[in-house]
Motif scaffolding. Sequence first.
Motif, PDB file in Angstrom:
ATOM      1  N   GLU A 184      44.208  32.329  48.352  1.00 14.21           N
ATOM      2  CA  GLU A 184      43.371  32.849  49.423  1.00 14.21           C
ATOM      3  C   GLU A 184      44.174  33.611  50.479  1.00 14.21           C
ATOM      4  O   GLU A 184      43.650  34.553  51.063  1.00 14.21           O
ATOM      5  N   ASP A 206      44.302  36.926  49.019  1.00 14.59           N
ATOM      6  CA  ASP A 206      43.029  37.624  49.230  1.00 14.59           C
ATOM      7  C   ASP A 206      42.936  38.153  50.653  1.00 14.59           C
ATOM      8  O   ASP A 206      42.534  39.298  50.885  1.00 14.59           O
ATOM      9  N   SER A 239      33.541  37.010  49.551  1.00 11.22           N
ATOM     10  CA  SER A 239      33.818  37.688  48.285  1.00 11.22           C
ATOM     11  C   SER A 239      32.504  38.043  47.600  1.00 11.22           C
ATOM     12  O   SER A 239      31.464  37.444  47.878  1.00 11.22           O
ATOM     13  N   GLU A 243      35.660  39.311  44.008  1.00 12.90           N
ATOM     14  CA  GLU A 243      36.459  40.306  44.719  1.00 12.90           C
ATOM     15  C   GLU A 243      36.448  39.980  46.208  1.00 12.90           C
ATOM     16  O   GLU A 243      35.379  39.865  46.814  1.00 12.90           O
ATOM     17  N   PRO A 244      37.618  39.800  46.842  1.00 14.04           N
ATOM     18  CA  PRO A 244      37.626  39.522  48.284  1.00 14.04           C
ATOM     19  C   PRO A 244      37.080  40.710  49.066  1.00 14.04           C
ATOM     20  O   PRO A 244      37.450  41.859  48.794  1.00 14.04           O
TER      21      PRO A 244
END
Length: 161
Positions: free
Chosen positions: A16, A19, A56, A60-61
Motif C-alpha cells: 500500500e 500504491d 482503488s 488500480e490505486p
Amino acid sequence: MTMVAHPYPDCLAKGELDDLMTIMEDSFEPRFGEGWSRSQCSGMLGDRNSWVSITSEEGEPTGFALSRMIVDEAELLLIAVRPAYRGKGIGAGLLQQVCETAAAKGAKRLHLEVRDGNAAANLYQASGFQTIGRRKNYYRGGNGERFDAITLSLQLDRETV
C-alpha cells in the motif's frame, strides 16, 4: 470504487505504500513542489496520530488522503487523485472520509493548506472550508519558483459535514 481506510499507520497492507507513491507520482506535478518523497510519507505513517485512506478501482490505486490529529484538531496533509480518475467523485469521497474519521477521533476542526491556484481549492470551498490565512512563498517548485499556500479550516462539530 473501493476505499480502504487505515486508522493507524501500522495497518498498511504490504504494497500500500507502493500504491500511495504511485498515486503521488502521477498526481503532483514537480513544478509545484507539493508531492512528498517516499521517506517523508513513510515517516508520517510511522506517527500513531496519522491515518491514511487509499482508493482503488479494479485493483488500480486511484487516490489517497493522509491526515493527522493534533490534540482536538485534525490536519489534512495530502490528498491526491490520479489524473485518469479525476472528476468521478473520488476526491470528494476521500475528503468526506477524512472529515468523518477526524470527527470520530474527537477533532473539532480540520485544517489544510493548498497551493494558490490549485484546482482542489474548489472542492474545499464547496465542502465548507473557510480561508483563514496565507503563507507567502510556501511551496518551492522544481525550478525554484515559489507559490503561496492558502490555509483553510472547516468546523467539524456541526450537524452536517
